[in-house]
Each structure stands twice: as structure tokens, then as C-alpha cells.
Enzyme design. Structure first.
Site, PDB file in Angstrom:
ATOM      1  N   HIS A 189       0.859  -1.178   0.000  1.00  0.00           N
ATOM      2  CA  HIS A 189       0.000   0.000   0.000  1.00  0.00           C
ATOM      3  C   HIS A 189       0.897   1.229   0.000  1.00  0.00           C
ATOM      4  O   HIS A 189       2.045   1.153   0.365  1.00  0.00           O
ATOM      5  CB  HIS A 189      -0.813   0.109   1.306  1.00  0.00           C
ATOM      6  CG  HIS A 189      -1.504  -1.103   1.771  1.00  0.00           C
ATOM      7  ND1 HIS A 189      -2.838  -1.341   1.541  1.00  0.00           N
ATOM      8  CD2 HIS A 189      -1.076  -2.154   2.518  1.00  0.00           C
ATOM      9  CE1 HIS A 189      -3.193  -2.465   2.120  1.00  0.00           C
ATOM     10  NE2 HIS A 189      -2.146  -2.985   2.722  1.00  0.00           N
ATOM     11  N   TYR A 190       0.331   2.386  -0.345  1.00  0.00           N
ATOM     12  CA  TYR A 190       1.037   3.616  -0.021  1.00  0.00           C
ATOM     13  C   TYR A 190       0.269   4.293   1.100  1.00  0.00           C
ATOM     14  O   TYR A 190      -0.930   4.103   1.255  1.00  0.00           O
ATOM     15  CB  TYR A 190       1.269   4.522  -1.227  1.00  0.00           C
ATOM     16  CG  TYR A 190       0.057   5.164  -1.845  1.00  0.00           C
ATOM     17  CD1 TYR A 190      -0.520   6.300  -1.273  1.00  0.00           C
ATOM     18  CD2 TYR A 190      -0.478   4.678  -3.032  1.00  0.00           C
ATOM     19  CE1 TYR A 190      -1.616   6.914  -1.855  1.00  0.00           C
ATOM     20  CE2 TYR A 190      -1.568   5.292  -3.612  1.00  0.00           C
ATOM     21  CZ  TYR A 190      -2.128   6.408  -3.030  1.00  0.00           C
ATOM     22  OH  TYR A 190      -3.203   7.013  -3.612  1.00  0.00           O
ATOM     23  N   THR A 191       0.988   5.079   1.904  1.00  0.00           N
ATOM     24  CA  THR A 191       0.406   5.615   3.130  1.00  0.00           C
ATOM     25  C   THR A 191      -0.647   6.679   2.897  1.00  0.00           C
ATOM     26  O   THR A 191      -1.588   6.799   3.675  1.00  0.00           O
ATOM     27  CB  THR A 191       1.500   6.192   4.045  1.00  0.00           C
ATOM     28  OG1 THR A 191       2.220   7.207   3.336  1.00  0.00           O
ATOM     29  CG2 THR A 191       2.447   5.097   4.513  1.00  0.00           C
ATOM     30  N   GLU A 237       3.622  -0.912   3.943  1.00  0.00           N
ATOM     31  CA  GLU A 237       3.216   0.457   3.603  1.00  0.00           C
ATOM     32  C   GLU A 237       4.418   1.214   3.053  1.00  0.00           C
ATOM     33  O   GLU A 237       5.471   1.256   3.689  1.00  0.00           O
ATOM     34  CB  GLU A 237       2.689   1.185   4.837  1.00  0.00           C
ATOM     35  CG  GLU A 237       1.393   0.640   5.378  1.00  0.00           C
ATOM     36  CD  GLU A 237       0.159   1.150   4.643  1.00  0.00           C
ATOM     37  OE1 GLU A 237       0.264   2.094   3.832  1.00  0.00           O
ATOM     38  OE2 GLU A 237      -0.929   0.604   4.898  1.00  0.00           O
TER      39      GLU A 237
END
Length: 118
Positions: A25-27, A90
Site C-alpha cells: 500500500h502507499y500511506t 506500507e
């Protein structure tokens, strides 16, 4: 090197839960500090196993044998407990809300090394 940054937001994996997925995921937050604070805040009830900063620093938040709470109510290929069968990673990036940018080389190299290690 991986830095410890324990999050209280995790629980036991299902007894029959085989880990067969890495979920990246990206934050979507303005900074690594903001993302780490949220992922380690008991009131947020969200976490990941690892966070990889843009400079390549890796933070270990939840032991891999525990279920981190990163995927929400997600399903994939017949699996309805994605948190139970995955390792959540992340990547620090502000996302579209705060000025999405390309992932730096140091971050991508750290992510690839981490994934290979897992």
C-alpha cells in the site's frame, strides 16, 4: 537495517491461515512520521507489518506471525480475510490527496530487498 516501531494494532492469525500474499500500500499521508504515528495509535485500529520510508529506511511494526490490520474488509481469489493471509507493507507516499509523487529509487530497492527476505 530494520528499525523496531511496535504497533499495538494486531491480533492472532487464524489457525489455518497460511501466508500467501504480500500486500503493498502507499500511506497517503503527508510524512513518514504522520503515517507511523497513525499506524501505532491504538485508537486508529490500523497497522501494517512494515513501513518503508522514501529514503529506504524500513520500520517493523507487527511481527509477521501476527495479523496486522492493513487490508480492511478485503477479499481476493476466494479469500475473505486478507489480513489473515498476508504481510502488509506500507510505502511512504503522500498519495493523490497530498501531491502524489514517484517512488524514489532508495525506497524501491528497500522494498524489493524486504520482499525477497520475506
Amino acid at each position: 537495517m530494520i528499525a523496531e516501531r511496535p504497533s499495538p494494532n494486531h491480533d492472532a492469525r487464524p489457525r489455518d491461515g497460511e501466508i500467501d500474499m504480500l500486500l503493498l500500500h502507499y500511506t497517503g499521508m503527508q510524512s513518514a512520521d504522520a503515517a507511523l504515528a497513525r499506524l501505532c495509535d491504538p485508537a486508529a485500529k490500523v497497522s501494517a507489518h512494515y513501513v518503508v520510508d522514501e529514503d529506504g529506511a524500513v520500520f517493523d511494526l507487527v511481527p509477521e506471525e501476527r495479523r496486522a490490520w492493513h487490508a480492511g474488509l478485503a477479499c481476493w481469489a476466494g479469500q475473505s480475510d486478507i489480513n489473515g493471509c498476508s504481510i502488509g507493507i506500507e510505502l511512504v507516499n503522500p498519495g493523490h490527496e497530498f501531491g502524489y509523487r514517484w517512488f524514489p529509487r532508495a525506497q524501491m530497492e528497500a522494498v524489493m530487498a524486504l520482499c525477497r527476505e520475506i
